[in-house]
Design a protein around this motif. Structure first.
Motif, PDB file in Angstrom:
ATOM      1  N   GLU A   1       0.855  -1.181   0.000  1.00  0.00           N
ATOM      2  CA  GLU A   1       0.000   0.000   0.000  1.00  0.00           C
ATOM      3  C   GLU A   1       0.895   1.236   0.000  1.00  0.00           C
ATOM      4  O   GLU A   1       1.978   1.223   0.583  1.00  0.00           O
ATOM      5  CB  GLU A   1      -0.912   0.023   1.234  1.00  0.00           C
ATOM      6  CG  GLU A   1      -1.792  -1.211   1.371  1.00  0.00           C
ATOM      7  CD  GLU A   1      -2.813  -1.112   2.495  1.00  0.00           C
ATOM      8  OE1 GLU A   1      -2.729  -0.158   3.309  1.00  0.00           O
ATOM      9  OE2 GLU A   1      -3.703  -1.975   2.556  1.00  0.00           O
ATOM     10  N   VAL A   2       0.430   2.305  -0.661  1.00  0.00           N
ATOM     11  CA  VAL A   2       1.175   3.569  -0.648  1.00  0.00           C
ATOM     12  C   VAL A   2       0.219   4.703  -0.293  1.00  0.00           C
ATOM     13  O   VAL A   2      -0.903   4.762  -0.785  1.00  0.00           O
ATOM     14  CB  VAL A   2       1.870   3.853  -1.999  1.00  0.00           C
ATOM     15  CG1 VAL A   2       2.958   2.821  -2.264  1.00  0.00           C
ATOM     16  CG2 VAL A   2       0.886   3.900  -3.151  1.00  0.00           C
TER      17      VAL A   2
ATOM     18  N   ALA B   1      -0.499   9.766 -11.500  1.00  0.00           N
ATOM     19  CA  ALA B   1       0.848   9.240 -11.712  1.00  0.00           C
ATOM     20  C   ALA B   1       1.154   8.104 -10.745  1.00  0.00           C
ATOM     21  O   ALA B   1       1.769   7.096 -11.111  1.00  0.00           O
ATOM     22  CB  ALA B   1       1.879  10.359 -11.557  1.00  0.00           C
ATOM     23  N   VAL B   2       0.702   8.258  -9.513  1.00  0.00           N
ATOM     24  CA  VAL B   2       0.913   7.215  -8.503  1.00  0.00           C
ATOM     25  C   VAL B   2      -0.003   6.028  -8.760  1.00  0.00           C
ATOM     26  O   VAL B   2       0.417   4.866  -8.686  1.00  0.00           O
ATOM     27  CB  VAL B   2       0.689   7.786  -7.090  1.00  0.00           C
ATOM     28  CG1 VAL B   2       0.730   6.692  -6.031  1.00  0.00           C
ATOM     29  CG2 VAL B   2       1.732   8.859  -6.789  1.00  0.00           C
TER      30      VAL B   2
ATOM     31  N   ALA C   1      -0.640   0.429 -10.713  1.00  0.00           N
ATOM     32  CA  ALA C   1      -1.553  -0.421 -11.479  1.00  0.00           C
ATOM     33  C   ALA C   1      -0.880  -1.737 -11.877  1.00  0.00           C
ATOM     34  O   ALA C   1       0.293  -1.774 -12.246  1.00  0.00           O
ATOM     35  CB  ALA C   1      -2.020   0.316 -12.733  1.00  0.00           C
ATOM     36  N   GLY C   2      -1.638  -2.811 -11.762  1.00  0.00           N
ATOM     37  CA  GLY C   2      -1.120  -4.114 -12.130  1.00  0.00           C
ATOM     38  C   GLY C   2      -0.331  -4.808 -11.049  1.00  0.00           C
ATOM     39  O   GLY C   2       0.132  -5.939 -11.233  1.00  0.00           O
TER      40      GLY C   2
ATOM     41  N   GLU D   1     -11.564  10.576  -9.414  1.00  0.00           N
ATOM     42  CA  GLU D   1     -11.375  10.600 -10.866  1.00  0.00           C
ATOM     43  C   GLU D   1     -10.096   9.885 -11.286  1.00  0.00           C
ATOM     44  O   GLU D   1     -10.057   9.213 -12.328  1.00  0.00           O
ATOM     45  CB  GLU D   1     -11.355  12.049 -11.355  1.00  0.00           C
ATOM     46  CG  GLU D   1     -11.344  12.199 -12.857  1.00  0.00           C
ATOM     47  CD  GLU D   1     -11.502  13.648 -13.313  1.00  0.00           C
ATOM     48  OE1 GLU D   1     -10.971  13.989 -14.386  1.00  0.00           O
ATOM     49  OE2 GLU D   1     -12.159  14.435 -12.588  1.00  0.00           O
ATOM     50  N   ALA D   2      -9.059  10.015 -10.463  1.00  0.00           N
ATOM     51  CA  ALA D   2      -7.766   9.396 -10.794  1.00  0.00           C
ATOM     52  C   ALA D   2      -7.727   7.905 -10.492  1.00  0.00           C
ATOM     53  O   ALA D   2      -6.791   7.214 -10.905  1.00  0.00           O
ATOM     54  CB  ALA D   2      -6.646  10.103 -10.033  1.00  0.00           C
ATOM     55  N   GLY D   3      -8.712   7.395  -9.763  1.00  0.00           N
ATOM     56  CA  GLY D   3      -8.775   5.964  -9.494  1.00  0.00           C
ATOM     57  C   GLY D   3      -8.127   5.521  -8.204  1.00  0.00           C
ATOM     58  O   GLY D   3      -7.811   4.330  -8.034  1.00  0.00           O
TER      59      GLY D   3
END
Length: 231
Positions: A104-105, A128-129, A134-135, A163-165
């Motif tokens: 986790e970040v 960007a993070v 992702a993946g 919005e950025a996920g």
């Protein structure tokens, strides 16, 4: 229940110590923490049964080794504590942390962009993070530093995180002008809905503090006073 959906007050009141511990990121982010301090933190987290340990990036590999056979996750911080790094720098920090074993970040946003109501910049910053994670099945939490922001800036930042996920929004670094408040947790929850988690951190020192945050809509807690909270 979804890990991002808030509990009812009745459900919160029924949490036992084990269930409460499982919602806590057991945290040690002081810059002078030693290797022994990190080892002790990992031992405590396993004993309490916390969700994760939350540590500085330099300790991720050590913690990941210590916790390899444990369900306790390794959480680290990105762009910490100011958030005033470029998106590219935050993405690199994230990739490196994942290579070292982070699960986790918790990334700090561009606070100036939030105060300027610049959602597009925030989406790029957070995105960007998210893209770097992702993946890798890595959870991304977005630290707003709520005590430094207006309510409008908090709303803009939450909207950008969605919005950025990102998976969670988070109140505080613990190194800013203030920590979590019930009002801020409620505002974050009402903005992101139940599809995104809310992490309350900063100044949570007792079981009652934790209960208050959970009733306001938090689904994860960041705390160094874990023993006092769960005992």
């Amino acid at each position: 229940m979804s890990p991002t959906a808030s509990m009812t007050p009745e459900q919160v009141d029924q949490l036992d110590a084990t269930e409460l511990a499982a919602l806590i990121d057991h945290t040690l982010l002081g810059p002078t923490a030693s290797a022994q301090d990190i080892d002790t933190l990992c031992e405590q987290a396993q004993s309490y049964g916390t969700a994760s340990v939350c540590i500085q990036p330099i300790w991720v590999e050590r913690a990941a080794t210590r916790l390899a056979s444990s369900p306790v996750k390794v959480c680290t911080v990105i762009g910490f504590p100011s958030g005033a790094q470029t998106p590219e720098t935050k993405a690199y920090e994230t990739s490196q942390a994942i290579q070292h074993g982070a699960d986790e970040v918790d990334m700090v946003i561009d606070q100036a962009a939030a105060l300027a109501n610049d959602k597009a910049t925030l989406v790029r910053d957070i995105g960007a993070v998210v893209e770097a994670a992702a993946g890798h099945d890595v959870v991304v939490k977005v630290i707003l530093e709520t005590a430094a922001l207006t309510d409008q800036a908090k709303i803009i930042a939450c909207e950008a995180a969605v919005e950025a996920g990102a998976h969670y929004v988070k109140t505080s670094t613990g190194f800013g002008p203030g920590g979590a408040t019930v009002a801020d947790v409620a505002l974050l929850r009402s903005t992101v809905g139940d599809g995104v988690g809310v992490k309350a951190s900063g100044g949570i020192r007792t079981r009652q503090d934790a209960i208050d945050m959970l009733k306001a809509g938090a689904t994860r807690l960041g705390a160094s006073a874990t023993y006092a909270i769960v005992s």
